[in-house]
Design an enzyme around this catalytic site. Structure first.
Site, mmCIF file in Angstrom:
data_model
loop_
_atom_site.group_PDB
_atom_site.id
_atom_site.type_symbol
_atom_site.label_atom_id
_atom_site.label_comp_id
_atom_site.label_asym_id
_atom_site.label_seq_id
_atom_site.Cartn_x
_atom_site.Cartn_y
_atom_site.Cartn_z
ATOM 1 N N SER A 117 -77.410 60.257 35.638
ATOM 2 C CA SER A 117 -76.282 59.409 35.229
ATOM 3 C C SER A 117 -76.485 59.045 33.757
ATOM 4 O O SER A 117 -76.761 57.911 33.406
ATOM 5 C CB SER A 117 -76.205 58.164 36.103
ATOM 6 O OG SER A 117 -77.347 57.370 35.923
ATOM 7 N N HIS A 120 -77.551 59.530 42.594
ATOM 8 C CA HIS A 120 -78.932 59.854 42.970
ATOM 9 C C HIS A 120 -79.109 60.148 44.450
ATOM 10 O O HIS A 120 -80.227 60.363 44.906
ATOM 11 C CB HIS A 120 -79.873 58.690 42.604
ATOM 12 C CG HIS A 120 -80.008 58.486 41.133
ATOM 13 N ND1 HIS A 120 -80.649 57.406 40.590
ATOM 14 C CD2 HIS A 120 -79.582 59.225 40.086
ATOM 15 C CE1 HIS A 120 -80.610 57.486 39.279
ATOM 16 N NE2 HIS A 120 -79.953 58.579 38.950
ATOM 17 N N GLU A 159 -78.613 51.794 42.398
ATOM 18 C CA GLU A 159 -79.985 51.396 42.729
ATOM 19 C C GLU A 159 -80.070 49.964 43.231
ATOM 20 O O GLU A 159 -79.434 49.065 42.672
ATOM 21 C CB GLU A 159 -80.878 51.503 41.469
ATOM 22 C CG GLU A 159 -80.949 52.894 40.917
ATOM 23 C CD GLU A 159 -81.631 52.971 39.558
ATOM 24 O OE1 GLU A 159 -82.337 52.013 39.174
ATOM 25 O OE2 GLU A 159 -81.446 53.994 38.879
ATOM 26 N N GLU A 179 -85.103 59.187 43.506
ATOM 27 C CA GLU A 179 -86.173 58.323 42.993
ATOM 28 C C GLU A 179 -87.043 57.768 44.118
ATOM 29 O O GLU A 179 -87.759 56.785 43.933
ATOM 30 C CB GLU A 179 -85.568 57.201 42.143
ATOM 31 C CG GLU A 179 -84.860 57.763 40.923
ATOM 32 C CD GLU A 179 -84.317 56.700 39.986
ATOM 33 O OE1 GLU A 179 -84.330 55.501 40.355
ATOM 34 O OE2 GLU A 179 -83.887 57.059 38.883
ATOM 35 N N ASP A 195 -78.957 48.302 39.903
ATOM 36 C CA ASP A 195 -78.397 49.084 38.797
ATOM 37 C C ASP A 195 -77.070 49.644 39.302
ATOM 38 O O ASP A 195 -77.053 50.567 40.129
ATOM 39 C CB ASP A 195 -79.343 50.210 38.371
ATOM 40 C CG ASP A 195 -78.782 51.017 37.200
ATOM 41 O OD1 ASP A 195 -77.689 50.660 36.703
ATOM 42 O OD2 ASP A 195 -79.429 52.005 36.783
ATOM 43 N N GLU A 207 -78.087 45.708 36.173
ATOM 44 C CA GLU A 207 -78.076 46.686 35.077
ATOM 45 C C GLU A 207 -76.729 47.394 35.027
ATOM 46 O O GLU A 207 -76.157 47.707 36.077
ATOM 47 C CB GLU A 207 -79.208 47.687 35.358
ATOM 48 C CG GLU A 207 -79.398 48.768 34.317
ATOM 49 C CD GLU A 207 -80.589 49.673 34.700
ATOM 50 O OE1 GLU A 207 -81.560 49.201 35.327
ATOM 51 O OE2 GLU A 207 -80.521 50.873 34.376
ATOM 52 N N ASP A 241 -78.248 49.699 29.805
ATOM 53 C CA ASP A 241 -78.902 51.016 29.886
ATOM 54 C C ASP A 241 -77.986 52.030 29.212
ATOM 55 O O ASP A 241 -78.168 52.348 28.035
ATOM 56 C CB ASP A 241 -79.185 51.370 31.349
ATOM 57 C CG ASP A 241 -79.762 52.771 31.496
ATOM 58 O OD1 ASP A 241 -80.230 53.331 30.502
ATOM 59 O OD2 ASP A 241 -79.754 53.330 32.621
ATOM 60 N N LYS A 262 -85.837 54.003 27.496
ATOM 61 C CA LYS A 262 -86.141 55.359 27.960
ATOM 62 C C LYS A 262 -86.287 56.238 26.732
ATOM 63 O O LYS A 262 -85.289 56.538 26.067
ATOM 64 C CB LYS A 262 -84.979 55.902 28.804
ATOM 65 C CG LYS A 262 -84.718 55.183 30.114
ATOM 66 C CD LYS A 262 -83.370 55.651 30.683
ATOM 67 C CE LYS A 262 -83.131 55.138 32.079
ATOM 68 N NZ LYS A 262 -81.720 55.336 32.510
ATOM 69 N N SER A 272 -88.483 52.482 31.363
ATOM 70 C CA SER A 272 -87.962 53.144 32.563
ATOM 71 C C SER A 272 -88.188 54.656 32.604
ATOM 72 O O SER A 272 -88.137 55.339 31.578
ATOM 73 C CB SER A 272 -86.459 52.858 32.668
ATOM 74 O OG SER A 272 -85.860 53.669 33.654
ATOM 75 N N HIS A 273 -88.401 55.144 33.804
ATOM 76 C CA HIS A 273 -88.430 56.580 34.122
ATOM 77 C C HIS A 273 -87.000 57.141 34.081
ATOM 78 O O HIS A 273 -86.053 56.406 33.803
ATOM 79 C CB HIS A 273 -89.014 56.773 35.526
ATOM 80 C CG HIS A 273 -88.138 56.203 36.610
ATOM 81 N ND1 HIS A 273 -88.287 56.499 37.943
ATOM 82 C CD2 HIS A 273 -87.073 55.339 36.557
ATOM 83 C CE1 HIS A 273 -87.370 55.867 38.651
ATOM 84 N NE2 HIS A 273 -86.622 55.150 37.844
ATOM 85 N N ARG A 274 -86.842 58.425 34.389
ATOM 86 C CA ARG A 274 -85.529 59.018 34.618
ATOM 87 C C ARG A 274 -85.485 59.524 36.058
ATOM 88 O O ARG A 274 -86.524 59.721 36.684
ATOM 89 C CB ARG A 274 -85.255 60.211 33.676
ATOM 90 C CG ARG A 274 -85.241 59.925 32.200
ATOM 91 C CD ARG A 274 -84.307 58.816 31.764
ATOM 92 N NE ARG A 274 -82.926 58.940 32.136
ATOM 93 C CZ ARG A 274 -81.904 59.029 31.289
ATOM 94 N NH1 ARG A 274 -82.129 59.032 29.991
ATOM 95 N NH2 ARG A 274 -80.656 59.074 31.729
ATOM 96 N N SER A 275 -84.284 59.776 36.556
ATOM 97 C CA SER A 275 -84.191 60.239 37.945
ATOM 98 C C SER A 275 -84.821 61.623 38.107
ATOM 99 O O SER A 275 -85.381 61.940 39.152
ATOM 100 C CB SER A 275 -82.743 60.237 38.418
ATOM 101 O OG SER A 275 -81.918 60.945 37.522
ATOM 102 N N LYS A 300 -89.436 50.160 35.305
ATOM 103 C CA LYS A 300 -88.628 50.657 36.425
ATOM 104 C C LYS A 300 -89.094 52.069 36.770
ATOM 105 O O LYS A 300 -88.971 52.975 35.948
ATOM 106 C CB LYS A 300 -87.154 50.656 36.007
ATOM 107 C CG LYS A 300 -86.196 50.825 37.153
ATOM 108 C CD LYS A 300 -84.767 50.541 36.748
ATOM 109 C CE LYS A 300 -84.095 51.781 36.210
ATOM 110 N NZ LYS A 300 -82.646 51.831 36.463
#
Ligand code: PGA
Ligand code: ZN
Length: 451
Positions: free
Chosen positions: A68, A184, A193, A236, A271, A311, A340, A365, A392-395, A416
């Site tokens: 996303s 996701h 999320e 995730e 989120d 978020e 974000d 990110k 934060s990570h990514r999906s 996250k």
């Protein structure tokens, strides 16, 4: 002129001995070779791993990928050929192995800004679309890992130094995504999320225990209600049960927190990823809402559930909605409002959000912006505004644990990382557990955040 040659000439000119030992020392922390590989991310799509060598040190980095993605993110370079349905990154590998390898050879790995400037110069577009933000990021992060080695430091120590973070190092509060929807997951839930935020823990290790236990209680609740097929997980690692409304999701998560014994010790985050739900002034969350209608809907959710962080509640350009939300509902309910897609770790977008009072926290990110220098700049701006930073990570992610060190290094209050499940997520949690265990003076951000 070749950088090695010009260094040697300088040495000779200044009458320094050109003894081979001295030459070794002088060239020790300079980039000697950069090599990239096409590897796979957690969704089975190609991504790159970059390895950078000096004569003595090795740095590496993997590049993650979002689903996303925000409109204003820096752009990935993909091959758009037959291989991997167009998602191959052989072009990227080629650019790194040839052009970038040649261009950066001889620069000190500790000169992060110079490296990043050089990479930006090679691209010369606003959104890094020419050589690709993925190409640039892999090199930028790998250089910093080699630099940490050259300085004989842990990566988080080196990043703290680079960021001029003089505070006592602190472990971030995890935001653990345990229920997945949106882009996701293969269900009809529109919000992306639902996150566990264990503010009531005393340490990161305790936070992980709380999250882990609650995750398993949630699995049991979902199994009892919907059957075992409903306990499969999304991108995730969160569950993706066949539910449709945010209320159903919030009921499940609240019940799990209470049953696990962590009421008020684990708060809830969402989120919404609202840019994915927006079309011509309407937000489709199953029913259609205007921004005003959505604002009132959030207010009702906040009054009923223990939600402390939200978020991307609105679309990335819907300034008026963000502002109105900040001045009314978020203020009244004391909720953390996180940008974000709104801010995309881009210093210009963060500045714009600060000037217009659009939120009070940002997601950070590195692959949204492409260089470590710009990532740190965005974080610095947010901190200066008194905002929270959530690394934060990514999906689509990999086994790389870089962002765990980044969060500790810059003193982010939150991180996250998805569910406590799947290797690309647990690798990052596990790195933080290790950092906490090895830090002599440590702190946990639980008490620091305002909620
Ligand atoms: P993405 O999702 O990595 O697919 O963009 C994460 C997020 O929106 O926070
Ligand atoms: Zn998001």
């Amino acid at each position: 002129m070749d950088k090695y040659l010009s260094e040697t000439i300088t040495l000779i000119k200044t009458n320094l001995p050109t003894h081979s030992y001295l030459r070794e020392v002088v060239f020790l922390d300079k980039i000697h070779e950069i090599k990239a590989y096409q590897v796979l991310d957690s969704r089975g799509n190609p991504t790159i791993k970059v390895v950078i060598k000096t004569k003595k040190h090795i740095g590496y980095a993997f590049v993650p990928s979002g689903a996303s993605t925000g409109l204003y993110e820096a752009v990935e370079l993909r091959d758009n050929k037959k291989a991997y349905n167009g998602k191959g990154v052989e072009k990227t590998v080629d650019i790194i192995n040839k052009k970038i390898n040649k261009q950066l050879k001889g620069i000190k790995v500790t000169e992060q800004e110079e490296v990043d400037l050089e990479l930006k110069r090679l691209d010369a577009t606003e959104n890094k679309s020419k050589i690709g933000a993925n190409t640039i990021l892999g090199v930028s992060l790998a250089v910093s890992r080699a630099a940490a080695q050259a300085k004989d430091k842990e990566l988080y120590e080196y990043l703290a130094e680079l960021f001029k973070n003089k505070k006592k190092l602190m472990l971030p509060i995890p935001q653990a995504n345990v229920l997945n929807g949106g882009e996701h997951a293969g269900n009809y839930l529109k919000f992306q999320e639902f996150l566990l935020i264990p503010t009531g823990a005393k340490s990161f290790a305790e936070a992980m225990r709380m999250v882990g236990e609650t995750y398993h209680v949630l699995k049991k609740i979902i199994d009892d209600k919907f059957g075992i097929n409903a306990t499969n997980v999304g991108d995730e690692g969160g569950f993706a049960p066949p539910i449709r409304t945010p209320e159903e999701a919030l009921e499940l998560v609240s019940e799990a927190i209470t049953k696990a014994g962590y009421k008020r010790k684990i708060r809830i985050g969402m989120d919404v990823a609202a840019s994915s739900l927006y079309n011509e002034n309407e937000y489709d969350i199953g029913v259609s809402f205007s921004a005003k209608g959505l604002t009132s809907y959030y207010d009702r959710l906040f009054s009923k559930y223990d939600i402390k962080s939200i978020e991307d509640p609105f679309e990335q350009d819907d300034n008026e909605a963000w502002q109105e939300f900040m001045n009314t509902v978020a203020k009244k309910r004391r909720v953390q409002v996180v940008g974000d897609d709104l801010t995309v770790s881009n210093p210009h977008r963060v500045r714009r959000a600060i000037n217009n009072n659009l939120c009070n926290a940002i997601i950070l990110k590195p692959n949204q912006i492409g260089t470590l220098t710009e990532t740190l700049k965005a974080a610095e701006m947010a901190f200066d505004a008194g905002w929270e930073v959530i690394v934060s990570h990514r999906s689509g992610d990999t086994e790389d644990t870089y962002i765990s060190d980044l969060a500790v290094g810059i003193g982010a209050s939150q991180i996250k990382l998805g569910a406590p499940c799947r290797g690309e997520r647990t690798s990052k949690y596990n790195r933080l557990i290790e950092i906490e265990a090895n830090l002599k003076k440590k702190g946990y951000a639980g008490k620091k955040v305002k909620f």
